[in-house]
Design an enzyme around this catalytic site. Sequence first.
Site, PDB file in Angstrom:
ATOM      1  N   LYS A 111       0.825  -1.197   0.000  1.00 48.49           N
ATOM      2  CA  LYS A 111       0.000   0.000   0.000  1.00 48.49           C
ATOM      3  C   LYS A 111       0.875   1.270   0.000  1.00 48.49           C
ATOM      4  CE  LYS A 111      -4.159  -1.922   0.318  1.00 48.49           C
ATOM      5  NZ  LYS A 111      -4.153  -3.393   0.186  1.00 48.49           N
TER       6      LYS A 111
HETATM    7  C1  LIG Z   1      -5.417  -4.187   0.981  1.00 49.73           C
HETATM    8  C2  LIG Z   1      -6.889  -4.086   1.075  1.00 49.73           C
HETATM    9  C3  LIG Z   1      -7.617  -4.523   2.184  1.00 49.73           C
HETATM   10  C4  LIG Z   1      -7.018  -5.320   3.305  1.00 49.73           C
HETATM   11  O1  LIG Z   1      -5.868  -4.903   3.807  1.00 49.73           O
HETATM   12  P1  LIG Z   1      -4.782  -5.902   4.484  1.00 49.73           P
HETATM   13  O2  LIG Z   1      -3.991  -4.958   5.301  1.00 49.73           O
HETATM   14  O3  LIG Z   1      -3.998  -6.522   3.372  1.00 49.73           O
HETATM   15  O4  LIG Z   1      -5.538  -6.894   5.294  1.00 49.73           O
HETATM   16  C5  LIG Z   1      -8.981  -4.280   2.231  1.00 49.73           C
HETATM   17  N1  LIG Z   1      -9.623  -3.691   1.221  1.00 49.73           N
HETATM   18  C6  LIG Z   1      -8.979  -3.279   0.114  1.00 49.73           C
HETATM   19  C7  LIG Z   1      -9.744  -2.589  -0.962  1.00 49.73           C
HETATM   20  C8  LIG Z   1      -7.603  -3.486  -0.011  1.00 49.73           C
HETATM   21  O5  LIG Z   1      -6.981  -3.119  -1.131  1.00 49.73           O
END
Ligand SMILES: *Cc1c(COP(=O)(O)O)cnc(C)c1O
Length: 405
Positions: free
Chosen positions: A186
């Site tokens: 992210k």
């Molecule tokens: C990455 C993501 C999540 C979950 O995040 P994690 O930290 O990987 O559990 C939830 N929703 C969306 C749209 C994402 O891209």
Amino acid sequence: MPGFELFGEEERKEVNDVMQTGILMRYGFDGPRKGIWKSKELEAAICQRTGSKYAQLVSSGTAALTTAFAALGIGVDDEVIMPSFTFVASFEAVMSVGAIPVLVDVDETLTMNPEAVKKAITPKTKCVMPVHMCGSMADLDALQNICKEHNLILLEDACQSFGATYKGKHLGSIGDAGTFSFDFVKTVTCAEGGAVITNKESVYINSDGYSDHGHDHLGVDRGADLHPFVGYNFRISELHAAVGLAQIRKLDQFLAIQRKNHQQLKNILSQVPEISFRSIPDPAGDSCTFLSWFLPTEALAKAVVNEMKSQNILAGNFYWFDNNWHYIRKWDHLKNATFLNNISEAQKQGLQAIKNSSYTASDLVIGRCFSTAISLSWTEEQVKEKGEKMLNAVRKVLSKQGVTA
Ligand SMILES: *Cc1c(COP(=O)(O)O)cnc(C)c1O
């Protein structure tokens, strides 16, 4: 994206602060931690950045969604309206609290179509969950109006869009609650982490307790905390929060680089009239982690995928239509209700309804769509080279198919 591309001395320093005391847990140990509270500092920084009153850090974006649902009182037999294009975590979290995911079509914003949301409302609907995919936003005015009119909770899954805004407000801060992910890919990353933000004190207090075994965090020490309700352990560690703290301080730098590279790549692709771009409700608020673009037809998009593959330039260009993680078409485990444990009858029926539905309007959008991940480390020269290679691949396909001379 992602923030790990620019890890440096700053992240190491924050982690070392924590290692110096050895207190890796975010709660308690008030004396030995010598005033080092990285999680609290990061929560304050998230509030400041997002303009939200409260932020609760947790161990992942998925945990943030689960925590938010519980904190908002969403559970067994409640329907949650969500888009057909998202990351699997969105429906995992809905299922985890016993609620029923109801999937609706997306439009060229790559997020839920408000008209589709209206049609999906039933007496059991409790929550509308837009997912701000690929760094940009859903049509929040329209969704907010729908929620007001029908007295529904608005939960923003902003996991992919930290740093993005809508009409000057940070994504996630507009609904009843919002969630972020700081996982490894992210925009801001701390390896694994997430956050719930809200302006509602009760939702914050619930999130705070729920993510730490129901502790009320009001005792003189952890042993003296009361447990007003049952919770789980979705805590973040001080080591992760330390990395996140260094990263959030670089967010403006990340956004500036992304916007510059995004614009340069967009200018190059704009030379082909057959290419169109994602529609963005508030272009100024786009965090520009991806450049999302469309070809006129699914057949042309597939031909471009093959051409890019053969030229070895597909990496970083996501064709979501064939992707296991992000689009309904390949979510067989969900459609077939393949869970390790029992799920409720209402959930089984909800998943059967998804399996029996067709998402033609979504297919017409996602089947033509590419998202190109915008790197923080590209030089101007590299963007130019990359863009021109993409341009040539598209042009070659178009001329072969007789779309242009
Ligand atoms: C990455 C993501 C999540 C979950 O995040 P994690 O930290 O990987 O559990 C939830 N929703 C969306 C749209 C994402 O891209």
